[in-house]
Design an enzyme around this catalytic site. Sequence first.
Site: not given
Ligand code: SAH
Length: 348
Positions: A95, A108, A115, A119, A122, A336
């Site tokens: 995506e 983006c 992944c 987290c 996420c 995301c």
């Molecule tokens: N792996 C990288 C990129 C991830 S996505 C990282 O961890 O930074 C980019 C940002 O979106 C990251 O800060 C991630 O923690 C955040 N993110 C992911 N899912 C989310 C959600 N459901 N709500 C808010 N932020 C989110």
Amino acid sequence: MEREKKDIKSLDMGELQNVVEALGEKKFRAKQLYQWMHVKLAGSYEEMTNLPKSFREKLREEYSYTCLEMVDRKISSIDGTEKYLFRLHDGNVIESVLMRYHHGNSVCISSQAGCRMGCRFCASTLGGLTRNLLPSEMLDQVYRIQKISGERVSNLVVMGTGEPLDNYDNLLIFLKLLTDENGLNISQRNITVSTCGIVEKIRALAEEKLQITLALSLHASSQEKRKELMPIAYKYEINDVLDACRYYFAQTGRRITFEYSLVGGVNDTDRDAAALTELISDINCHVNLIPVNPIKERDYVQSKKQVIEAFKNKLEKNGINVTIRREMGRDINGACGQLRKSYMEGNR
Ligand code: SAH
């Protein structure tokens, strides 16, 4: 079994010159080929009409040509944000997003299919990691979007699915190609790489001395709380992560962005704001507050509007630069990884 072909779009100019010479062609062909791939954004060897047919044949035999296939495109009627779903040659889907801002268009990209960082809030990590993306597969997200939308892309954020520093070598090649003056020539200063905090890779990236922005997903005001939200915190202590950020600033002079997803009742109290200040007040930084985007697999909720404002005000009072991230493309499956996920679950 067919031998795995080498990936031509991930090669730099020097490597391409070697390829061209090895195939018995004149050196200037390398420049033409590079231009077709990285400036004219050709979708296949066939389009490269000023290259001799015999040369194109030889290339096809020896080298695979990455060109992502668009399988879905959703355009927000609210703010013009576009979400793209692309299929890779092996059938995996990824995506990417195009966001329109006053200062230009930003893309983006995803850095991995899936992944493995886990987290808790996420969506991109729910199915685990499938594989790393090649440099050409990261590049082509930008190239296809520029081609399909017909608009120039000036900014890039590596904030889609995947942990870019978990695909470090490919990421670096990608960044070099994307910022190459013979290619799209996107300015390093217009690029942000977001990481959950892989300490040794942050340090390695710092030593590259690029002018890109490092965004660190902090999301918590203490080691204990970070562990609840981000399993990577079991591997790296919050203080070591922050030291790596200090080092990044020292090496590059680039202000750090801290991402902090506000989760209702979890990390959004006054005490969190105070503890966060304590942690980062000596760092030249900017905090980006992200109201958490709830996913159905978890019961996290967004902080209330007043709570978000209060958190922001408290940080500001403490002298910290802070913004609340504007939500883009709310009507097109915002968070995301959600578009990819719903596609993979078959309910498009
Ligand atoms: N792996 C990288 C990129 C991830 S996505 C990282 O961890 O930074 C980019 C940002 O979106 C990251 O800060 C991630 O923690 C955040 N993110 C992911 N899912 C989310 C959600 N459901 N709500 C808010 N932020 C989110």
